[in-house]
Design a protein around this motif. Structure first.
Motif, short mmCIF file in Angstrom:
data_model
loop_
_atom_site.label_atom_id
_atom_site.label_comp_id
_atom_site.label_asym_id
_atom_site.label_seq_id
_atom_site.Cartn_x
_atom_site.Cartn_y
_atom_site.Cartn_z
N UNK A 174 0.91 -4.08 -1.20
CA UNK A 174 1.21 -5.44 -0.75
C UNK A 174 1.50 -5.44 0.75
N UNK A 175 2.32 -4.49 1.19
CA UNK A 175 2.67 -4.38 2.61
C UNK A 175 1.47 -3.95 3.45
N UNK A 176 0.68 -3.00 2.91
CA UNK A 176 -0.48 -2.52 3.66
C UNK A 176 -1.51 -3.63 3.85
N UNK A 177 -1.66 -4.49 2.85
CA UNK A 177 -2.61 -5.60 2.96
C UNK A 177 -2.20 -6.56 4.07
N UNK A 178 -0.91 -6.77 4.24
CA UNK A 178 -0.45 -7.64 5.33
C UNK A 178 -0.84 -7.05 6.68
N UNK A 179 -0.71 -5.73 6.81
CA UNK A 179 -1.09 -5.08 8.06
C UNK A 179 -2.60 -5.20 8.28
N UNK A 180 -3.36 -5.04 7.22
CA UNK A 180 -4.81 -5.20 7.32
C UNK A 180 -5.18 -6.62 7.76
N UNK A 181 -4.38 -7.58 7.32
CA UNK A 181 -4.63 -8.96 7.73
C UNK A 181 -4.56 -9.13 9.23
N UNK A 182 -3.61 -8.46 9.86
CA UNK A 182 -3.51 -8.54 11.33
C UNK A 182 -4.71 -7.88 11.99
N UNK A 183 -5.09 -6.71 11.50
CA UNK A 183 -6.20 -5.96 12.10
C UNK A 183 -7.51 -6.73 11.98
N UNK A 184 -7.77 -7.28 10.79
CA UNK A 184 -9.04 -7.98 10.57
C UNK A 184 -9.09 -9.32 11.31
#
Length: 596
Positions: A174-184
């Motif tokens: 869940x937390x990693x997906x939030x970080x991916x959201x910023x990167x993408x």
């Protein structure tokens, strides 16, 4: 949620309005047969009307992509892109190849961004440890004892460990997906200037300054995304396969007849000239192949056939019919007759009224359908939440063949090269047996991998253009006195079309049809239920809670599997509202500062 003893035997009225963890204004009204543990009836409704097709009339068509981008605060760039496609056709302009690769890269990043956020932070909350504990504690016990088959790939030992990884705010994925959201989102901004309302997409090309550094910055971010995807795909497979194994019959949740629609995505500039006359050819050259799939078979992948088969029905919607109105378009550019109920000829006439589920009108969403030109049958096509239809149509067509993504005729093979941390991985999505809740959700994570693989290919092509000195990203054009155009694209959650009619260099008619118009459409004038209603009716109930503690988790999983976005689905109505004028002329205060 409201629970009322129904007047029809043992049926109980249970309603969710609005539904959370989606873009709101969607209400689902059901009758539950608790004795037989199934959903007996369903109506889906939207309480929002926005009217883009009304206030776009008379506007300069060159503003259409900026305006329609504001239809949605999530997939605005999909709308802008689709509008640009429609304008390119109407203006007769063919953008330079480099600009098309840039648009493809921006859209690939948007697919990865949106699907990741939706899947990991919204959909999988329905499958996380906390939710399963509340709705199916017996299932959680089985998950604790079930070893994850792909543990060596993703690092989670048991199925329960995977469920914990998706617990809101605390879970690792869940937390990693939030970080991916910023990167993408950064990847989107590199190509489109801004997210979610692009500032560098135009008819005729893009305003993005193309350089090797631009694509290197994008690639660096993409490599970190690949590490995430290589873990997420096997995690999703383990979790979804567990539900099939641990809950026999769960394949029936959200299952409906296979009636899927994909309008295609990612243009090939070597083939696409944006002419309607060649649309069938350049449509098949897209890197996501358009298609209508019925009962598991490909009916057509010709965009001309798809376009001519579109019909906009009413039935249960809050609108007056436009049948008496003059047609804007009687024949398409190939000379084929265009139906009165086609989007080119639609006139939006809102008719606000009290909601009536008993044979009356109950939603601001219209009912788009597709009519098979060969048989005349009218289909309530769904998008499968977007990815299921895209993968299914592309797989069956067997036309996509790149070093990273290949369609085989019955599957999609995705090869992701060595990335920042993990070695090369090959995934294969196979055409499933069912169109149901689980397979819609499973396809979403595979399409993230698909979009990542295609992004790698688009970078190769863009850099090839630069190495050859072909760095132009824009072509000039003139707005014609009269023209028609259509843009076909895939919004994140499924099919997207923009139909444009120009007269006197102004917009005479404009109709955007996003995926939620299809998925959340109400029962039409022929009595045919919309896809979401159809998918929910007869869904079995596996939740362990009784009537009093019922959460409707199997219903809500089905709703979210279709990834509804109601601001897109219902197109602002003011009626006889008041106009309020206020003066905000700034003046200088005593201290010399500006005040109002």
């Amino acid at each position: 949620m409201e629970t009322i003893k129904g007047g029809n035997g043992n049926l109980v009225d249970m309603n969710w309005d609005p539904i959370t963890r989606i873009i709101g204004n969607l209400g689902v009204y059901t009758k539950i047969d608790f004795e037989n543990r199934r959903v007996a009836e369903c109506r889906t409704t939207s309480s929002l009307f926005r009217g883009y097709s009304v206030f776009l009339r008379g506007k300069d068509p060159r503003d259409a992509h900026f305006i329609t981008s504001r239809i949605c605060g999530i997939c605005g760039d999909n709308h802008a892109t689709c509008s640009v496609y429609a304008q390119n056709m109407a203006y007769g302009v063919n953008p330079p190849a480099l600009s098309e690769w840039i648009v493809n890269l921006g859209e690939a990043a948007e697919f990865i961004f949106d699907h990741t956020i939706f899947q990991d932070n919204l959909v999988l909350v329905d499958f996380c440890e906390q939710m399963v504990k509340e709705t199916n504690p017996g299932l959680l016990g089985k998950a604790e004892a079930a070893e994850a088959p792909n543990a060596a790939l993703h690092g989670f030992k048991t199925i329960a460990d995977i469920m914990r990884a998706y617990n809101p705010f605390e879970g690792k994925m869940y937390q990693e997906a939030l970080r991916m959201g910023r990167v993408t989102r950064e990847m989107c901004c590199l190509m489109e200037g801004r997210h979610v309302h692009p500032s560098t997409l135009y008819p005729g090309g893009v305003g993005t300054v193309a350089s090797p550094q631009l694509f290197t910055d994008y690639l660096n971010r993409l490599l970190s995304v690949l590490d995430f995807v290589k873990r997420a795909v096997p995690m999703n497979d383990d979790l979804f396969n567990f539900f099939y194994e641990a809950l026999p019959g769960y394949e029936e949740v959200g299952r409906r007849r296979i009636q899927l629609a994909c309008w295609g995505s990612f243009q090939d500039p070597a083939v696409n000239d944006y002419r309607y006359q060649t649309m069938g050819t350049w449509g098949r050259a897209m890197f996501v192949t358009p298609g209508v799939v019925v009962d598991g078979k490909l009916v057509t992948n010709d965009l001309v056939d798809i376009n001519l088969g579109l019909r906009i029905l009413l039935g249960s919607s809050y609108y007056q019919d436009w049948q008496q109105e003059e047609r804007f378009v009687t024949r398409d550019p190939l000379g084929n007759p265009v139906d009165h109920r086609h989007p080119w000829n639609q006139t939006t006439i809102p008719a606000p009224q009290k909601r009536n589920f008993e044979g009356g009108n109950y939603s601001w969403v219209m009912s788009p359908r597709w009519q098979d030109p060969a048989t005349g049958e009218m289909f309530p096509l769904e998008t499968g939440g977007g990815p299921l239809a895209r993968l299914w149509s592309t797989a069956l067509s067997g036309l996509v063949d790149t070093p990273y993504v290949k369609a085989t005729g019955e599957s999609i093979r995705i090869s992701l090269p060595k990335s920042a941390e993990l070695p090369e991985v090959v995934f294969e999505w196979k055409v499933p047996k069912w169109c149901n809740t689980i397979e819609r959700d499973r396809a979403r994570i595979y399409f993230i991998a698909y979009a990542a693989g295609m992004a790698l290919y688009f970078i190769d092509q863009a850099l090839g253009e630069i190495r050859q000195g072909r760095t132009r990203t824009f072509a000039d054009f003139q707005v014609p006195e009269e023209a028609v155009g259509v843009g076909f694209h895939e919004a994140v959650r499924g099919v997207l079309s923009h139909h444009l009619v120009i007269r006197d260099k102004k917009i005479a008619n404009y109709h955007p049809y996003p995926p939620t118009c299809w998925n959340a459409s109400p029962t039409d004038s022929n009595g045919i239920a919309g896809p979401m209603e159809d998918a929910i009716v007869d869904t079995p109930i596996f939740e362990e809670n009784g009537r009093d503690g019922f959460k409707g988790i199997d219903i809500l999983r089905t709703v979210r599997s279709l990834d509804p976005c109601l601001p897109c689905g219902v197109h602002m109505y003011l009626g006889k509202g008041k106009v309020i004028e206020e003066s905000h002329i700034p003046t200088l205060g005593l201290n010399g500062r500006m005040k109002r």
